[in-house]
Design a protein around this motif. Structure first.
Motif, PDB file in Angstrom:
ATOM      1  N   SER A 259       2.486   4.719  11.660  1.00 27.85           N
ATOM      2  CA  SER A 259       1.940   3.767  12.615  1.00 27.85           C
ATOM      3  C   SER A 259       0.553   3.324  12.151  1.00 27.85           C
ATOM      4  O   SER A 259      -0.097   4.026  11.356  1.00 27.85           O
ATOM      5  CB  SER A 259       1.819   4.415  13.998  1.00 27.85           C
ATOM      6  N   PRO A 260       0.044   2.169  12.603  1.00 26.37           N
ATOM      7  CA  PRO A 260      -1.302   1.750  12.204  1.00 26.37           C
ATOM      8  C   PRO A 260      -2.363   2.772  12.576  1.00 26.37           C
ATOM      9  O   PRO A 260      -3.306   3.011  11.818  1.00 26.37           O
ATOM     10  CB  PRO A 260      -1.508   0.442  12.978  1.00 26.37           C
ATOM     11  N   PHE A 269       2.921   0.934   7.218  1.00 27.83           N
ATOM     12  CA  PHE A 269       3.218   1.284   8.616  1.00 27.83           C
ATOM     13  C   PHE A 269       4.299   0.380   9.190  1.00 27.83           C
ATOM     14  O   PHE A 269       4.634  -0.673   8.657  1.00 27.83           O
ATOM     15  CB  PHE A 269       1.968   1.237   9.488  1.00 27.83           C
ATOM     16  N   HIS A 271       4.922  -1.282  13.048  1.00 29.22           N
ATOM     17  CA  HIS A 271       4.101  -1.495  14.244  1.00 29.22           C
ATOM     18  C   HIS A 271       4.826  -2.407  15.237  1.00 29.22           C
ATOM     19  O   HIS A 271       5.052  -3.585  14.948  1.00 29.22           O
ATOM     20  CB  HIS A 271       2.778  -2.133  13.822  1.00 29.22           C
ATOM     21  N   ARG A 289       4.550  -3.163   7.073  1.00 23.39           N
ATOM     22  CA  ARG A 289       3.559  -3.407   6.029  1.00 23.39           C
ATOM     23  C   ARG A 289       3.551  -2.278   5.006  1.00 23.39           C
ATOM     24  O   ARG A 289       3.668  -1.103   5.349  1.00 23.39           O
ATOM     25  CB  ARG A 289       2.144  -3.514   6.641  1.00 23.39           C
ATOM     26  N   ARG A 361      -5.932  -4.148   3.858  1.00 27.89           N
ATOM     27  CA  ARG A 361      -4.848  -3.688   4.742  1.00 27.89           C
ATOM     28  C   ARG A 361      -4.496  -4.833   5.694  1.00 27.89           C
ATOM     29  O   ARG A 361      -4.686  -4.768   6.909  1.00 27.89           O
ATOM     30  CB  ARG A 361      -5.281  -2.439   5.505  1.00 27.89           C
TER      31      ARG A 361
END
Length: 416
Positions: A259-260, A269, A271, A289, A361
């Motif tokens: 997760s972020p 991650f 999300h 991502r 990111r």
């Protein structure tokens, strides 16, 4: 040879004008640009470019500004492009921005006057440690500032002014591109790459002074569609299988380490960004991502595996997972043209900074431009704490960004 490091820079004068123009983009709008008010800034930029003598500056129907700084050298220099986006994020109001310049910052808390609960503290904004003695621009506390990315717009515009008035800076043909709708992921949807005609591009949309980014996430979007079983709630025992509850169980079962809020650095991650529906059908939208594009399908597989496991409890229900490509890591393209990044790093060093190559990111217009045929790393603009009321930028960092643009033009000319 003149020392261009000693030129008089004026990016902040443009910046404090530009941020007062509301250019917030709207993800729910199908038009391009998504909001007509983005063209208000575009028209001003065109007028200022024409006043500088940039004869072909114009705003197209989609809200893009194109302009050309003519070559002033006999060398055959590849055409390079500088790009920034005009819109501000939908996350926070961009209407009625009141920029404040805090002169000669000495490390104190910066209390924003229109909402005194908004306080910039060095402990929460570590890059302020590098700003002692500098001039910090913030908003007044009730809006974002718009440094993302009007700092980049102002820096490019000031560089245009200096290129047009300083013939000692030798350069090839320079193309300028200002885009709408970057903040909603549609910033280059209508860019005319053939019309742009550039070999390389540089977005001016990064954070700390001296940083250059040659790598972004690769990105997919995903939609999980859950088909449940509807029944009258008064007679639902043993019959109803609520798609809403099934979808919620899937989201709740996502691993924290994917997760972020549980990842950093080069970790990818999954999300969930939206959930909607009713008993019979519900959907969850995800962004996926990773810097390694090959891992995106593995991350999507985590969603599928969880959905399969949850649905074992609901024999009458089913699911479908739809994946769509969003953008890819621009490093795949930039590694094929190493001089584009090399020249950028050299320009930063000539502007008096330690050059640092970084990864984002996230994504930039440069991610998609790179795969559209315009390799395009991202150079710092000095913006910090973007998308919120504590957004800030340093006047001196804006000047360093402008200087970096000028040196970059000169490096390409020298090495051609």
């Amino acid at each position: 040879m003149m020392n261009i490091n000693n030129l008089a820079f004026k990016a902040e004068e443009r910046f404090v004008r530009y941020v007062t123009i509301d250019t917030q983009s709207d993800p729910s709008s199908p038009t391009c640009p998504s909001t007509e008010k983005q063209k208000d800034l575009g028209r001003l930029l065109v007028a200022e470019l024409l006043e500088m003598g940039v004869a072909d500056a114009h705003l197209d129907e989609y809200g893009y500004v194109y302009a050309t700084i003519p070559s002033n050298t006999n060398k055959d220099v590849p055409v390079i492009c500088f790009c920034s986006h005009m819109d501000t994020a939908p996350d926070c109001s961009g209407e009625g921005v009141k920029p404040i310049i805090h002169h000669n910052y000495q490390g104190q808390d910066l209390v924003l006057p229109d909402d005194t609960s908004q306080v910039l503290r060095m402990a929460e904004h570590p890059d302020l440690k590098n700003q002692l003695g500098n001039d910090i621009i913030t908003a007044s506390g009730t809006t974002l500032l718009g440094a993302d990315n009007k700092a980049g717009v102002a820096e490019i515009m000031d560089a245009c002014r200096l290129l047009m008035t300083t013939p000692e800076i030798k350069h090839g043909k320079i193309r300028i591109l200002f885009t709408p709708d970057e903040e909603i992921g549609r910033g280059v949807d209508k860019v005319d790459i053939q019309k742009l005609g550039a070999f390389a591009g540089y977005t001016i949309d990064g954070e700390s002074a001296g940083n250059m980014e040659n790598e972004t996430f690769s990105a997919d979007g995903a939609t999980l569609i859950v088909n449940g079983v509807s029944s009258h709630p008064g007679f639902a025992k043993g019959k109803m299988e609520s798609a809403i509850k099934i979808a919620a169980q899937v989201v709740a079962a996502l691993p924290v380490n994917l997760s972020p809020e549980g990842t950093e650095g080069m970790e990818g991650f999954v999300h969930p960004v939206g959930i909607s529906g009713h008993v019979e059908q519900a959907s969850v939208d995800f962004i996926i991502r990773d810097f390694d594009a090959d891992k995106l399908m593995d991350h999507a597989g985590v969603i599928s595996d969880i959905a399969e496991e949850v649905l074992k409890q609901y024999p009458g229900s089913s699911y479908e997972l739809l994946i769509r490509e969003q953008y890819r890591n621009m490093r795949q393209v930039l590694d094929e043209h190493p001089q584009i990044v090399e020249y950028g790093m050299e320009a930063i060093k000539r502007a008096g900074m330690t050059a640092q190559l970084c990864s984002i990111r996230g994504g930039t217009d440069g991610s998609r431009l790179s795969f559209m045929g315009l390799p395009c790393p991202n150079i710092f603009a000095g913006e910090h704490a973007f998308h919120g009321k504590q957004e800030w930028v340093s006047v001196q960092d804006m000047h360093k960004a402008t200087l970096t643009i000028l040196h970059l033009c000169a490096v390409w000319e020298e090495r051609s």
